[in-house]
Write a protein that holds these residues in place. Structure first.
Motif, PDB file in Angstrom:
ATOM      1  N   LEU A 121       7.813  13.981   6.613  1.00 55.24           N
ATOM      2  CA  LEU A 121       8.136  12.755   5.875  1.00 55.24           C
ATOM      3  C   LEU A 121       7.780  11.510   6.681  1.00 55.24           C
ATOM      4  N   ALA A 122       7.988  11.564   7.984  1.00 55.21           N
ATOM      5  CA  ALA A 122       7.620  10.420   8.826  1.00 55.21           C
ATOM      6  C   ALA A 122       6.120  10.169   8.764  1.00 55.21           C
ATOM      7  N   GLY A 123       5.336  11.248   8.831  1.00 55.25           N
ATOM      8  CA  GLY A 123       3.888  11.090   8.716  1.00 55.25           C
ATOM      9  C   GLY A 123       3.478  10.536   7.372  1.00 55.25           C
ATOM     10  N   LEU A 124       4.112  11.009   6.303  1.00 55.64           N
ATOM     11  CA  LEU A 124       3.791  10.510   4.966  1.00 55.64           C
ATOM     12  C   LEU A 124       4.142   9.037   4.821  1.00 55.64           C
ATOM     13  N   ILE A 125       5.289   8.649   5.347  1.00 56.30           N
ATOM     14  CA  ILE A 125       5.700   7.248   5.242  1.00 56.30           C
ATOM     15  C   ILE A 125       4.714   6.335   5.959  1.00 56.30           C
ATOM     16  N   ILE A 126       4.322   6.721   7.160  1.00 61.01           N
ATOM     17  CA  ILE A 126       3.366   5.911   7.922  1.00 61.01           C
ATOM     18  C   ILE A 126       2.036   5.829   7.180  1.00 61.01           C
ATOM     19  N   LEU A 127       1.583   6.968   6.660  1.00 61.60           N
ATOM     20  CA  LEU A 127       0.307   6.990   5.940  1.00 61.60           C
ATOM     21  C   LEU A 127       0.353   6.101   4.706  1.00 61.60           C
ATOM     22  N   VAL A 128       1.403   6.203   3.919  1.00 59.06           N
ATOM     23  CA  VAL A 128       1.513   5.409   2.697  1.00 59.06           C
ATOM     24  C   VAL A 128       1.585   3.922   3.019  1.00 59.06           C
ATOM     25  N   LEU A 129       2.297   3.553   4.066  1.00 59.60           N
ATOM     26  CA  LEU A 129       2.390   2.143   4.441  1.00 59.60           C
ATOM     27  C   LEU A 129       1.031   1.593   4.855  1.00 59.60           C
ATOM     28  N   VAL A 130       0.284   2.371   5.623  1.00 60.34           N
ATOM     29  CA  VAL A 130      -1.043   1.915   6.066  1.00 60.34           C
ATOM     30  C   VAL A 130      -1.985   1.762   4.872  1.00 60.34           C
ATOM     31  N   ILE A 131      -2.009   2.776   4.002  1.00 57.27           N
ATOM     32  CA  ILE A 131      -2.879   2.713   2.830  1.00 57.27           C
ATOM     33  C   ILE A 131      -2.472   1.567   1.913  1.00 57.27           C
ATOM     34  N   GLU A 132      -1.180   1.378   1.739  1.00 59.75           N
ATOM     35  CA  GLU A 132      -0.695   0.302   0.876  1.00 59.75           C
ATOM     36  C   GLU A 132      -1.089  -1.069   1.420  1.00 59.75           C
ATOM     37  N   TYR A 133      -1.027  -1.235   2.729  1.00 54.23           N
ATOM     38  CA  TYR A 133      -1.388  -2.519   3.334  1.00 54.23           C
ATOM     39  C   TYR A 133      -2.856  -2.857   3.067  1.00 54.23           C
ATOM     40  N   PHE A 134      -3.735  -1.913   3.348  1.00 53.49           N
ATOM     41  CA  PHE A 134      -5.162  -2.184   3.197  1.00 53.49           C
ATOM     42  C   PHE A 134      -5.558  -2.286   1.719  1.00 53.49           C
ATOM     43  N   SER A 135      -4.968  -1.457   0.865  1.00 55.16           N
ATOM     44  CA  SER A 135      -5.311  -1.531  -0.557  1.00 55.16           C
ATOM     45  C   SER A 135      -4.851  -2.848  -1.168  1.00 55.16           C
ATOM     46  N   THR A 136      -3.693  -3.357  -0.738  1.00 52.62           N
ATOM     47  CA  THR A 136      -3.230  -4.654  -1.232  1.00 52.62           C
ATOM     48  C   THR A 136      -4.167  -5.769  -0.800  1.00 52.62           C
ATOM     49  N   LYS A 137      -4.614  -5.716   0.436  1.00 51.39           N
ATOM     50  CA  LYS A 137      -5.566  -6.724   0.919  1.00 51.39           C
ATOM     51  C   LYS A 137      -6.851  -6.712   0.095  1.00 51.39           C
ATOM     52  N   ILE A 138      -7.345  -5.508  -0.204  1.00 54.32           N
ATOM     53  CA  ILE A 138      -8.597  -5.410  -0.958  1.00 54.32           C
ATOM     54  C   ILE A 138      -8.415  -5.897  -2.387  1.00 54.32           C
ATOM     55  N   ARG A 139      -7.275  -5.526  -3.019  1.00 55.85           N
ATOM     56  CA  ARG A 139      -7.040  -5.959  -4.395  1.00 55.85           C
ATOM     57  C   ARG A 139      -6.910  -7.478  -4.488  1.00 55.85           C
ATOM     58  N   VAL A 140      -6.232  -8.090  -3.518  1.00 52.28           N
ATOM     59  CA  VAL A 140      -6.095  -9.542  -3.505  1.00 52.28           C
ATOM     60  C   VAL A 140      -7.473 -10.201  -3.337  1.00 52.28           C
ATOM     61  N   LYS A 141      -8.288  -9.637  -2.477  1.00 51.47           N
ATOM     62  CA  LYS A 141      -9.632 -10.168  -2.268  1.00 51.47           C
ATOM     63  C   LYS A 141     -10.451 -10.081  -3.551  1.00 51.47           C
ATOM     64  N   LEU A 142     -10.348  -8.970  -4.254  1.00 57.82           N
ATOM     65  CA  LEU A 142     -11.092  -8.822  -5.506  1.00 57.82           C
ATOM     66  C   LEU A 142     -10.591  -9.774  -6.582  1.00 57.82           C
ATOM     67  N   ALA A 143      -9.287  -9.990  -6.608  1.00 62.38           N
ATOM     68  CA  ALA A 143      -8.721 -10.864  -7.633  1.00 62.38           C
ATOM     69  C   ALA A 143      -9.098 -12.321  -7.413  1.00 62.38           C
ATOM     70  N   ARG A 144      -9.124 -12.732  -6.148  1.00 62.11           N
ATOM     71  CA  ARG A 144      -9.429 -14.134  -5.838  1.00 62.11           C
ATOM     72  C   ARG A 144     -10.909 -14.403  -5.663  1.00 62.11           C
ATOM     73  N   GLY A 145     -11.698 -13.324  -5.543  1.00 57.47           N
ATOM     74  CA  GLY A 145     -13.144 -13.502  -5.419  1.00 57.47           C
ATOM     75  C   GLY A 145     -13.594 -13.837  -4.019  1.00 57.47           C
TER      76      GLY A 145
END
Length: 269
Positions: free
Chosen positions: A245-269
């Protein structure tokens, strides 16, 4: 402005009876739901078992967590990410032609309804059922999880793609047509720039979902980290559960951070 707001408040519909009825209905629904609670079925040592579970999870097995072999958490997490990533890519590619064939502003309405019916049928079946079906065909392993993620991704991505296609700004296409652009140029400069940001944002969001689903699909033997998790839980090895569970939590947090950055970049152009 204040007078206008005061006037709107005075003209607001007064319906105390409706509000009282809704509150009473909500209270009745909650009371009826509470009747399903059966505290008699809780074992006397249930609190002690719960304490042991929490204690084990909070003290993860560091040897398993940092084990770099195929039985360690890092390898299993990488396998889970690969299943989710490849499943998302395959589903995203296959969803493109299906979504164009299901958009009513591009194809005739009967063809669009047929395509939407196929998409609805694909989305109706849960991922667990697909996983069990593919395991019967390919056997347990990551390939079954990959096929499951691909098929589940097609259903959701096609639906989101259709919404983006139907929201196309036709005025841009009309301007390109008036400028003498051919079909390829209209697609290149009028359609693709409008669709790519929405498509990529949807694909990234689906990858987040597939990452969690891939971890759960391991419970039925479709590869990933889910199978070791259920085995550890069945054997009451809560320290191993904590490390997974610790590994999953760390993985999900890392993926969520980078995916949010990319989505914001795409939305704002």
């Amino acid at each position: 402005m204040q007078a206008l707001i005061q006037k709107q408040l005075e003209n607001a519909p007064k319906s105390p009876g409706y509000r009282i009825f809704m509150l009473a209905a909500a209270a009745a629904a909650m009371a009826w739901s509470c009747t399903a609670l059966q505290m008699d079925s809780v074992k006397q040592d249930g609190l002690q078992i719960a304490a042991n579970i929490v204690s084990g999870i909070l003290q993860p097995d560091t040897e398993l967590l940092f084990n770099l072999t195929t039985a360690g958490v890092p390898y299993l997490l990488v396998e889970t990410v690969c299943i989710a990533f490849l499943g998302t890519i395959i589903g995203a590619i296959l969803a493109v032609p299906l979504s164009f064939l299901s958009a009513s502003n591009i194809v005739p309405l009967p063809a669009a309804l047929a395509g939407r019916s196929i998409i609805m049928a694909v989305r109706t079946v849960p991922a667990f059922v697909y996983g069990l079906m593919f395991i019967r065909v390919t056997g347990p392993g990551a390939f079954a999880g990959l096929l499951t993620m691909s098929l589940c991704s097609i259903g959701m991505l096609s639906k989101m793609y259709i919404d983006a296609i139907q929201d196309l700004d036709v005025r841009i296409l009309e301007s390109l047509d008036a400028s003498g652009c051919n079909t390829f140029q209209k697609i290149r400069y009028g359609i693709i720039p409008q669709l790519v940001p929405n498509f990529l944002s949807t694909v990234i969001y689906r990858f987040d979902m597939n990452l969690r689903d891939a971890a759960v699909l391991g419970l039925v033997g479709a590869g990933g980290i889910g199978a070791p998790l259920i085995f550890a839980m069945s054997s009451y090895r809560w320290n191993e559960v904590g490390s997974i569970l610790a590994g999953l939590i760390i993985l999900v947090l890392v993926i969520e951070y980078f995916s949010t950055k990319i989505r914001v970049k795409l939305a704002r152009g």
